[in-house]
Write a protein that holds these residues in place. Sequence first.
Motif, PDB file in Angstrom:
ATOM      1  N   THR A  36       0.803  -1.207   0.060  1.00 48.68           N
ATOM      2  CA  THR A  36      -0.082  -0.041   0.015  1.00 48.68           C
ATOM      3  C   THR A  36       0.862   1.215   0.032  1.00 48.68           C
ATOM      4  O   THR A  36       0.097   2.225  -0.147  1.00 48.68           O
ATOM      5  N   LEU A  37       2.071   1.054   0.094  1.00 50.55           N
ATOM      6  CA  LEU A  37       3.100   2.389   0.247  1.00 50.55           C
ATOM      7  C   LEU A  37       3.689   2.966  -1.047  1.00 50.55           C
ATOM      8  O   LEU A  37       4.107   1.779  -1.688  1.00 50.55           O
ATOM      9  N   ALA A  38       3.583   3.890  -1.432  1.00 55.89           N
ATOM     10  CA  ALA A  38       4.687   4.484  -2.305  1.00 55.89           C
ATOM     11  C   ALA A  38       5.843   4.464  -2.223  1.00 55.89           C
ATOM     12  O   ALA A  38       6.416   4.390  -1.129  1.00 55.89           O
ATOM     13  N   PRO A  39       6.873   4.310  -3.082  1.00 50.44           N
ATOM     14  CA  PRO A  39       8.233   4.283  -2.993  1.00 50.44           C
ATOM     15  C   PRO A  39       8.795   5.812  -2.313  1.00 50.44           C
ATOM     16  O   PRO A  39       8.290   6.874  -2.483  1.00 50.44           O
ATOM     17  N   GLY A  40       9.390   5.567  -1.147  1.00 52.39           N
ATOM     18  CA  GLY A  40       9.734   6.646  -0.436  1.00 52.39           C
ATOM     19  C   GLY A  40       8.919   7.370   0.544  1.00 52.39           C
ATOM     20  O   GLY A  40       9.115   8.326   1.072  1.00 52.39           O
ATOM     21  N   ALA A  41       7.911   6.372   0.820  1.00 53.34           N
ATOM     22  CA  ALA A  41       6.839   6.943   1.795  1.00 53.34           C
ATOM     23  C   ALA A  41       7.460   7.499   3.134  1.00 53.34           C
ATOM     24  O   ALA A  41       8.509   7.126   3.544  1.00 53.34           O
ATOM     25  N   VAL A  42       6.808   8.272   3.641  1.00 51.31           N
ATOM     26  CA  VAL A  42       7.284   8.949   4.946  1.00 51.31           C
ATOM     27  C   VAL A  42       6.126   9.022   5.934  1.00 51.31           C
ATOM     28  O   VAL A  42       5.137   9.034   5.883  1.00 51.31           O
ATOM     29  N   PHE A  43       7.075   8.623   7.393  1.00 51.61           N
ATOM     30  CA  PHE A  43       5.644   8.451   8.379  1.00 51.61           C
ATOM     31  C   PHE A  43       6.311   9.519   9.639  1.00 51.61           C
ATOM     32  O   PHE A  43       7.625   9.710   9.664  1.00 51.61           O
ATOM     33  N   HIS A  44       5.322  10.187   9.984  1.00 49.79           N
ATOM     34  CA  HIS A  44       5.419  11.246  11.117  1.00 49.79           C
ATOM     35  C   HIS A  44       4.544  10.736  12.302  1.00 49.79           C
ATOM     36  O   HIS A  44       3.458  10.258  12.012  1.00 49.79           O
ATOM     37  N   THR A  45       4.990  11.231  13.621  1.00 51.50           N
ATOM     38  CA  THR A  45       3.933  11.241  14.445  1.00 51.50           C
ATOM     39  C   THR A  45       4.186  12.439  15.371  1.00 51.50           C
ATOM     40  O   THR A  45       5.163  12.803  15.612  1.00 51.50           O
ATOM     41  N   LEU A  46       3.076  13.070  15.722  1.00 50.19           N
ATOM     42  CA  LEU A  46       3.210  14.267  16.816  1.00 50.19           C
ATOM     43  C   LEU A  46       2.553  13.486  18.098  1.00 50.19           C
ATOM     44  O   LEU A  46       1.826  13.109  18.197  1.00 50.19           O
ATOM     45  N   THR A  47       3.691  14.081  19.269  1.00 52.12           N
ATOM     46  CA  THR A  47       3.442  13.799  20.437  1.00 52.12           C
ATOM     47  C   THR A  47       3.495  14.994  21.123  1.00 52.12           C
ATOM     48  O   THR A  47       4.277  16.020  20.833  1.00 52.12           O
ATOM     49  N   THR A  48       3.083  14.982  22.488  1.00 50.06           N
ATOM     50  CA  THR A  48       3.471  15.820  23.456  1.00 50.06           C
ATOM     51  C   THR A  48       4.311  15.314  24.925  1.00 50.06           C
ATOM     52  O   THR A  48       3.862  14.369  25.244  1.00 50.06           O
ATOM     53  N   LYS A  49       5.287  15.875  25.241  1.00 53.23           N
ATOM     54  CA  LYS A  49       6.038  15.602  26.207  1.00 53.23           C
ATOM     55  C   LYS A  49       6.688  16.931  27.110  1.00 53.23           C
ATOM     56  O   LYS A  49       6.900  17.877  26.291  1.00 53.23           O
ATOM     57  N   ASN A  50       6.090  16.873  28.233  1.00 54.67           N
ATOM     58  CA  ASN A  50       6.323  18.015  29.178  1.00 54.67           C
ATOM     59  C   ASN A  50       5.753  19.225  28.523  1.00 54.67           C
ATOM     60  O   ASN A  50       6.277  20.235  28.499  1.00 54.67           O
ATOM     61  N   GLY A  51       4.431  19.001  28.021  1.00 55.95           N
ATOM     62  CA  GLY A  51       3.713  20.183  27.390  1.00 55.95           C
ATOM     63  C   GLY A  51       4.229  20.716  26.200  1.00 55.95           C
ATOM     64  O   GLY A  51       3.781  21.596  25.522  1.00 55.95           O
ATOM     65  N   GLN A  52       5.337  20.126  25.442  1.00 50.30           N
ATOM     66  CA  GLN A  52       5.894  20.551  24.310  1.00 50.30           C
ATOM     67  C   GLN A  52       5.642  19.483  23.183  1.00 50.30           C
ATOM     68  O   GLN A  52       5.741  18.310  23.326  1.00 50.30           O
ATOM     69  N   THR A  53       5.047  19.967  22.013  1.00 46.30           N
ATOM     70  CA  THR A  53       4.679  19.307  20.832  1.00 46.30           C
ATOM     71  C   THR A  53       5.898  18.781  20.340  1.00 46.30           C
ATOM     72  O   THR A  53       7.122  19.392  19.870  1.00 46.30           O
TER      73      THR A  53
END
Length: 152
Positions: free
Chosen positions: A51-68
């Motif tokens: 299902t992935l395109a060549p060169g696919a990119v993954f990211h996640t946003l988390t919050t740690k100590n109130g900082q994104t």
Amino acid sequence: MKPLLLLPLLLTASAIFAQTKPAAETEAVQQTIRRFFEGMRRGDSAAVRATLAPGAVFHTLTTKNGQTQLRPENPSDFVKAVGTPHPEVWDERITFEKVLIDANLASVWTPYQFYRGSTFSHCGYNSFQLVKLAEGWRIAHIIDTRRKEKCK
């Protein structure tokens, strides 16, 4: 007189085609994302990889100590983890909230809840960017948010 009768018929037919093509494309985009998560549930790394395109990119946003924090994730590591035996099924339950398509680019917004087996783990939103290649729609980018409360 006959050409005048033919014109409304052609206009109606082209309007119907214009309405059905986006619906078919929307379904094809959604089906790619469904196959991604079905592969994950089955622990089938080949299905996820397909299902992935060549060169696919993954990211996640988390919050740690109130900082994104924006964290990159390696798609190859994810695919490998999917195929590595684990005791619980990885079950990400999504709904399609928004699908936008222009030519060979699609943007999809999906709230989700993630379960390990029957145990709730976290929730958030996924944002998918897909591209239409010769093989069909493929996921080029996934970015998500993650939290344990205030789930939709």
